[in-house]
Design an enzyme around this catalytic site. Structure first.
Site, PDB file in Angstrom:
ATOM      1  N   ASP A 122      44.181  58.163  35.184  1.00 35.07           N
ATOM      2  CA  ASP A 122      43.486  57.909  36.442  1.00 35.07           C
ATOM      3  C   ASP A 122      42.597  56.681  36.404  1.00 35.07           C
ATOM      4  O   ASP A 122      42.110  56.250  35.364  1.00 35.07           O
ATOM      5  CB  ASP A 122      42.667  59.128  36.864  1.00 35.07           C
ATOM      6  CG  ASP A 122      41.697  59.616  35.794  1.00 35.07           C
ATOM      7  OD1 ASP A 122      41.928  59.330  34.598  1.00 35.07           O
ATOM      8  OD2 ASP A 122      40.699  60.281  36.145  1.00 35.07           O
ATOM      9  N   GLU A 177      40.765  62.447  34.117  1.00 33.90           N
ATOM     10  CA  GLU A 177      39.720  62.352  33.093  1.00 33.90           C
ATOM     11  C   GLU A 177      38.382  62.023  33.730  1.00 33.90           C
ATOM     12  O   GLU A 177      37.335  62.389  33.208  1.00 33.90           O
ATOM     13  CB  GLU A 177      40.092  61.274  32.065  1.00 33.90           C
ATOM     14  CG  GLU A 177      39.192  61.270  30.824  1.00 33.90           C
ATOM     15  CD  GLU A 177      37.909  60.470  31.018  1.00 33.90           C
ATOM     16  OE1 GLU A 177      36.866  60.832  30.412  1.00 33.90           O
ATOM     17  OE2 GLU A 177      37.933  59.475  31.791  1.00 33.90           O
TER      18      GLU A 177
END
Length: 461
Positions: A122, A177
């Site tokens: 991400d 994350e």
């Protein structure tokens, strides 16, 4: 309002995490001489050289992959395109298992005990301001180096498939994350790592405060736990000209913000790092009215489990006490985040030795109250997180999560090489000094007729 305040736990991580597996070293597995079995020193040196040569050949493609991923970032929860691109960059014979929520694991090599490499997918919701020709233009940005991490992991996976094809490696493609619910937690809860017999999980993160090419390989706790609190102060709203008729939650919340800062200075053990930061206050919409509610949000960081519990409890207690003093009510919510990240000491030491032997500057004592959900992997498996320098070092370096953060392309090589050394360390069984063998004690001669037949050896057990 209860006497101790209303404390509600958010996303529950206490019950769904698989029970930690025995921390057997991957070297205990038996895959033949080319995997985690025995080698001669000459064989190991030859195999290591072949791996690093294969990795060098993969780096140009990895840099192109990094730029492509950087130019098309996807924020937490929307990583599907990034996942597809990363999977396409892995060895063509990788066995892919897709998981819910844009996650996947990809196995390279035969069955048996495996080492996992984590890659975060991400990006952050930031407008990039690096000025790079391949800068993102969609309102998102890889401002934490995940583009570098993914490219490095892909290069190492491809190099392992060529140079060490009989060594089992699992690539963990992890979403979310940067936000909750944690992607690492969900990967663990899926039991995918158990199905692939993962014994060790490795990760690396770029760190601009370290000199370029240096690596921090610290044993023990390296990152703090991270929880978030939300305190809602509720009072009696009214006209600002008649404060005696109101109950002012703004004043109560302000007092809470100041008093909460004393938790670290007066309740926390000064020898144990802890942080309490208030990052958001939401109150009212006009200057001449007392609002009904004020919402205060902040973060709690600690490197000690007991202290982590104390911080949350004290936030609720102080909120309740101050609310009572101001005639208000307090509601406290604690969202439980990542635990402290604890590197395996044996693996950290072995990797540091390999890195130093290769001429890499090793920084052993980098710890911070930052957080990373890689900590969940370290709870369930032997784990190691490396920090790889990407800048001049010091406080003037571009910051992580900054719209101007742009590690050089050389960071792909540095991260891949650091991970390769940690992978080789994880593949090598730890050396043990053999216990001294006691001298055999001669058994007394049996007496005649006491069970031994003359002229015949005793029966074997």
């Amino acid at each position: 309002m209860s006497g101790a305040g209303e404390t509600r736990t958010g996303y529950d991580r206490a019950t769904a995490v698989p029970r930690p597996r025995p921390r057997a070293h991957p070297g205990a597995g038996t895959h033949g001489d080319d995997a985690f079995g025995t080698h001669t020193v000459h064989d190991e040196a030859f195999a290591d050289a072949a791996l690093f040569a294969a990795l060098e050949r993969e780096l140009p493609a990895a840099v192109r992959l990094r730029r492509e991923l950087h130019a098309e970032p996807r924020v937490s929860g929307d990583e599907g395109d990034t996942l597809d691109r990363l999977l396409a960059a892995l060895p063509p014979d990788a066995v892919v298992e897709r998981l819910p929520g844009h996650a996947a694991v990809a196995r390279i090599g035969p069955p048996g005990p495996a080492v996992a490499l984590r890659a975060e997918l991400d990006a952050l919701p930031l407008a990039e301001e690096t000025g790079l020709p391949w800068a993102a233009r969609n309102g998102a940005m890889h401002a934490c180096g995940h583009d570098v991490h993914m490219a490095a992991v892909a290069a190492l996976a491809r190099a392992m498939a060529v140079a060490r094809p009989r060594v089992p490696v699992v690539v963990v493609c992890q979403p979310r994350e940067e936000t909750y619910p944690s992607g690492a937690f969900d990967v663990l809860a899926s039991a995918a790592l158990e199905r692939h017999d993962v014994r060790t999980v490795l990760g690396a993160h770029v760190q601009p405060t370290l000199p370029t090419g240096s690596v921090a390989c610290t044993a023990g706790v390296v990152n703090a736990s991270a929880d978030e609190f939300t305190v809602t102060m509720s009072g009696v709203p009214g006209h600002a000209a008649y404060p005696h008729l109101n109950r002012d939650p703004v004043l109560a919340a302000s007092q809470f913000v100041v008093s909460a800062q004393q938790i670290v200075s007066r309740n926390a053990d000064p020898m144990l790092p802890a942080v309490l930061t208030v990052g958001s206050i939401d109150a009212g919409s006009t200057a001449n009215a007392t609002p009904a509610d004020v919402v205060v949000r902040g973060t709690l960081r600690s490197m000690d489990a007991g202290q982590r519990t104390m911080l949350s409890a004290r936030v609720a207690e102080i909120a309740d006490g101050i609310a009572l003093a101001h005639g208000c009510r307090a509601r406290t919510e604690i969202s439980v985040g990542e635990p402290a990240l604890v590197n395996d000491p044996g693996l950290a030491g072995a990797t540091a030795g390999r890195l130093a032997g290769a001429g890499v500057q090793v920084v052993r004592d980098l710890r911070s109250c930052g957080a990373d959900d890689f900590a969940y992997f370290c709870q369930a498996h032997t784990g190691l997180m490396l920090f790889v320098g990407t800048g001049p070092g010091g406080e003037q370096a571009p910051r992580l999560h900054s719209s101007t953060f742009a590690p050089p392309d050389g960071a792909v090589r540095d991260v891949a090489m650091a991970l390769a050394h940690s992978l080789l360390s994880a593949m090598t069984p730890p050396s043990h000094t053999p216990e001294p063998v006691p001298e055999p004690v001669p058994e007394p001669e049996p007496e005649p007729g006491a069970g031994a037949v003359p002229g015949r050896d005793p029966e074997p057990d």
